[in-house]
Scaffold this motif. Structure first.
Motif, mmCIF file in Angstrom:
data_model
loop_
_atom_site.group_PDB
_atom_site.id
_atom_site.type_symbol
_atom_site.label_atom_id
_atom_site.label_comp_id
_atom_site.label_asym_id
_atom_site.label_seq_id
_atom_site.Cartn_x
_atom_site.Cartn_y
_atom_site.Cartn_z
ATOM 1 N N TYR A 1 8.170 5.659 -11.887
ATOM 2 C CA TYR A 1 6.720 5.789 -11.806
ATOM 3 C C TYR A 1 6.304 6.662 -10.635
ATOM 4 O O TYR A 1 7.058 6.851 -9.682
ATOM 5 C CB TYR A 1 6.052 4.411 -11.734
ATOM 6 N N VAL A 2 5.108 7.200 -10.766
ATOM 7 C CA VAL A 2 4.448 7.932 -9.687
ATOM 8 C C VAL A 2 3.338 7.004 -9.195
ATOM 9 O O VAL A 2 2.410 6.694 -9.954
ATOM 10 C CB VAL A 2 3.868 9.274 -10.183
ATOM 11 N N PRO A 3 3.443 6.525 -7.957
ATOM 12 C CA PRO A 3 2.448 5.562 -7.474
ATOM 13 C C PRO A 3 1.074 6.188 -7.268
ATOM 14 O O PRO A 3 0.946 7.386 -7.050
ATOM 15 C CB PRO A 3 3.014 5.086 -6.136
ATOM 16 N N ASP A 4 0.070 5.335 -7.334
ATOM 17 C CA ASP A 4 -1.284 5.738 -6.977
ATOM 18 C C ASP A 4 -1.600 5.069 -5.642
ATOM 19 O O ASP A 4 -1.160 5.526 -4.611
ATOM 20 C CB ASP A 4 -2.275 5.351 -8.071
ATOM 21 N N THR B 1 0.843 -1.197 0.000
ATOM 22 C CA THR B 1 0.000 0.000 0.000
ATOM 23 C C THR B 1 0.877 1.246 0.000
ATOM 24 O O THR B 1 1.869 1.327 0.731
ATOM 25 C CB THR B 1 -0.911 0.005 1.243
ATOM 26 N N ASN B 2 0.514 2.201 -0.832
ATOM 27 C CA ASN B 2 1.214 3.482 -0.872
ATOM 28 C C ASN B 2 1.096 4.124 0.519
ATOM 29 O O ASN B 2 -0.012 4.280 1.031
ATOM 30 C CB ASN B 2 0.584 4.385 -1.934
ATOM 31 N N PRO B 3 2.215 4.509 1.142
ATOM 32 C CA PRO B 3 2.143 5.071 2.494
ATOM 33 C C PRO B 3 1.420 6.414 2.569
ATOM 34 O O PRO B 3 0.923 6.785 3.625
ATOM 35 C CB PRO B 3 3.603 5.217 2.922
ATOM 36 N N ASP B 4 1.330 7.137 1.448
ATOM 37 C CA ASP B 4 0.608 8.413 1.458
ATOM 38 C C ASP B 4 0.224 8.777 0.029
ATOM 39 O O ASP B 4 0.957 9.494 -0.659
ATOM 40 C CB ASP B 4 1.439 9.525 2.085
ATOM 41 N N ALA B 5 -0.920 8.294 -0.406
ATOM 42 C CA ALA B 5 -1.370 8.499 -1.784
ATOM 43 C C ALA B 5 -1.808 9.935 -2.058
ATOM 44 O O ALA B 5 -2.109 10.265 -3.197
ATOM 45 C CB ALA B 5 -2.508 7.536 -2.104
ATOM 46 N N ARG B 6 -1.803 10.790 -1.039
ATOM 47 C CA ARG B 6 -2.173 12.193 -1.266
ATOM 48 C C ARG B 6 -1.093 12.947 -2.027
ATOM 49 O O ARG B 6 -1.357 13.970 -2.631
ATOM 50 C CB ARG B 6 -2.409 12.915 0.059
ATOM 51 N N HIS B 7 0.138 12.429 -1.983
ATOM 52 C CA HIS B 7 1.269 13.138 -2.578
ATOM 53 C C HIS B 7 1.791 12.403 -3.811
ATOM 54 O O HIS B 7 1.811 11.179 -3.850
ATOM 55 C CB HIS B 7 2.413 13.266 -1.564
#
Length: 120
Positions: free
Chosen positions: A37-40, A11-17
């Motif tokens: 890549y830029v994760p979602d 899981t992305n630790p902070d998908a807001r950024h």
């Protein structure tokens, strides 16, 4: 096991950024592959990427760099679903060759992040 299944995620630790992740490897001797890549919602695990690169060895040797880049892009888009992804595959023999392919989610853009990436 299909090579895509080796691309394990967390899981992305902070998908807001938006932030850039870069992973590099050699799926076959003399062939360099860079994933940016830029994760979602998910990030790739380094162990999963290493196993995935190992599974690409036959594809890297048999296919041209263009086919390899497209296969990796398809795999990442299916397993990781990043906001933005760029695949670079390079080989120096028999002649220097570099293939770059990118994709992004519809409507996603971050010009400030891209401006910083060009400076690196």
């Amino acid at each position: 096991m299909h090579r895509r299944e080796l691309l394990t995620t967390a899981t992305n630790p902070d998908a807001r950024h938006d932030y850039l992740v870069e992973l590099r490897g050699e799926p076959a001797p003399g062939t360099r592959l860079t994933l940016r890549y830029v994760p979602d919602r998910a990030v790739a695990t380094p162990d999963g990427v290493a196993a995935y690169f190992g599974a690409l060895s036959g594809t890297a040797a048999a296919a041209g760099l263009e086919s390899l880049a497209v296969a990796v892009l398809d795999d990442l888009n299916n397993e990781l679903i990043p906001r933005w992804v760029e695949i670079t595959v390079e080989r120096t023999l028999p002649v220097p060759q570099r293939v770059v392919i990118e994709d992004r989610q519809p409507g996603w853009d971050n010009p400030h992040l891209f401006a910083r990436m060009r400076r690196v």
